[in-house]
Design an enzyme around this catalytic site. Structure first.
Site, PDB file in Angstrom:
ATOM      1  N   ALA A   1     -11.645 -12.647  -2.630  1.00 10.60           N
ATOM      2  CA  ALA A   1     -10.699 -13.627  -3.181  1.00 10.60           C
ATOM      3  C   ALA A   1     -10.273 -13.153  -4.558  1.00 10.60           C
ATOM      4  O   ALA A   1     -10.961 -12.335  -5.189  1.00 10.60           O
ATOM      5  CB  ALA A   1     -11.332 -15.006  -3.267  1.00 10.60           C
TER       6      ALA A   1
ATOM      7  N   GLY B   1      -4.517 -13.126  -1.620  1.00 10.09           N
ATOM      8  CA  GLY B   1      -3.222 -12.515  -1.363  1.00 10.09           C
ATOM      9  C   GLY B   1      -2.821 -11.469  -2.382  1.00 10.09           C
ATOM     10  O   GLY B   1      -1.707 -10.939  -2.327  1.00 10.09           O
TER      11      GLY B   1
ATOM     12  N   GLU C   1      -4.866 -13.132   6.824  1.00 11.80           N
ATOM     13  CA  GLU C   1      -6.194 -13.584   6.389  1.00 11.80           C
ATOM     14  C   GLU C   1      -6.385 -15.061   6.747  1.00 11.80           C
ATOM     15  O   GLU C   1      -7.439 -15.464   7.242  1.00 11.80           O
ATOM     16  CB  GLU C   1      -6.349 -13.392   4.880  1.00 11.80           C
ATOM     17  CG  GLU C   1      -6.431 -11.924   4.480  1.00 11.80           C
ATOM     18  CD  GLU C   1      -6.393 -11.684   2.988  1.00 11.80           C
ATOM     19  OE1 GLU C   1      -6.755 -10.584   2.573  1.00 11.80           O
ATOM     20  OE2 GLU C   1      -6.005 -12.586   2.224  1.00 11.80           O
TER      21      GLU C   1
HETATM   22  C1  5RP Z   1      -5.947  -9.503  -0.172  1.00 15.28           C
HETATM   23  C2  5RP Z   1      -6.882 -10.527  -0.710  1.00 15.28           C
HETATM   24  C3  5RP Z   1      -8.125 -10.036  -1.352  1.00 15.28           C
HETATM   25  O1  5RP Z   1      -9.216 -10.691  -0.783  1.00 15.28           O
HETATM   26  C4  5RP Z   1      -8.089 -10.331  -2.817  1.00 15.28           C
HETATM   27  O2  5RP Z   1      -6.893  -9.802  -3.363  1.00 15.28           O
HETATM   28  C5  5RP Z   1      -9.297  -9.741  -3.543  1.00 15.28           C
HETATM   29  O3  5RP Z   1      -9.216  -8.361  -3.514  1.00 15.28           O
HETATM   30  P1  5RP Z   1     -10.283  -7.403  -4.178  1.00 15.28           P
HETATM   31  O4  5RP Z   1     -11.527  -7.507  -3.376  1.00 15.28           O
HETATM   32  O5  5RP Z   1      -9.645  -6.056  -4.130  1.00 15.28           O
HETATM   33  O6  5RP Z   1     -10.495  -7.873  -5.612  1.00 15.28           O
HETATM   34  O7  5RP Z   1      -6.661 -11.700  -0.652  1.00 15.28           O
HETATM   35  O8  5RP Z   1      -4.759 -10.075   0.296  1.00 15.28           O
END
Ligand code: 5RP
Length: 218
Positions: free
Chosen positions: A83, A95, A103
């Site tokens: 997230a 996102g 998702e």
């Molecule tokens: C992708 C997402 C990811 O879960 C969110 O951006 C977190 O990414 P990361 O683990 O690289 O910090 O929602 O659409």
């Protein structure tokens, strides 16, 4: 411990939520990439995965993990994803990697959503991270005007096309006190595919990596 080490630690902790002989719902992002790498260690004990993005599908397949179409699966036991922000109420913004719609769909099919984050993602109020909204391309300007009426500052994510062929507006300067209501309101704008608020279907379990190990909230 740096952020990458925390992501890896929490990703490995999520393996405990993957039951033998099941199909696992797999999210998208750098934290999930660590999870996919860890999942490879038990690939002979699972049936396979349903993926939320082309990027995760590729990584799963590179590890020899079978990827199933969601339409061929009735239910998933667990969905594991990262997230961009999460509150103590288990509401999230997601996102950042533009995969929010798939998702949300895969999460909807799962009995349990396990969110894996490092502690920088835990916030008192959602909205410091710009809220991603997936939009049908021809509706981009209209939707941006409607989002501005809700008090946000939408910015077109230049050069990004989602796996569904759409575009992303990132809404800045929101202070989201009622995430469920805002999620519904934005999704009701014509031309919006979905938005990155995961409040109506939040996380069931949050695994949060800290300097002192992984904390579990549920
Ligand atoms: C992708 C997402 C990811 O879960 C969110 O951006 C977190 O990414 P990361 O683990 O690289 O910090 O929602 O659409």
């Amino acid at each position: 411990m740096n952020q990458d080490q925390k992501k890896q630690q929490v990703a490995e902790a999520a393996l405990a939520y993957v039951k033998d002989d099941t199909i696992v719902g797999v999210g998208t992002g750098s934290t999930v990439n660590y999870f996919i790498d860890a999942l490879a260690s038990k690939k002979d004990r699972i049936v396979g995965a349903v993926s939320s993005s082309e990027a995760s599908t590729l990584r799963l397949k590179q590890h020899g993990i079978e990827v199933f179409e969601l339409n061929s699966v009735d239910q998933l036991d667990v969905y594991i994803d990262g997230a961009d922000e999460i509150t103590e109420h288990m509401h999230m913004i997601k996102g950042g990697g533009a995969a929010l719609t798939r998702e949300k769909i895969v999460a909807a099919v799962a009995k349990s959503f396990v969110c894996i984050v490092d502690d920088s993602k835990l916030v008192p109020v959602l909205g410091h991270f710009p809220l991603p909204v997936e939009v049908i391309p021809m509706a981009r300007s209209y939707v941006a005007r409607e989002l501005a009426k809700l008090g946000g500052d939408p910015v077109y994510r230049q050069g990004v096309v989602t796996d569904n062929g759409n575009v992303i507006l990132d809404v800045h300067n929101l202070h989201i006190l009622e995430p469920m209501a805002l999620e519904a309101k934005i999704n009701a704008i014509v031309g919006v595919v979905t938005n990155g608020l995961f409040a109506q279907r939040g996380a069931d379990v949050a695994l949060i990596a800290t300097d002192n190990g992984v904390i579990t909230k549920q």
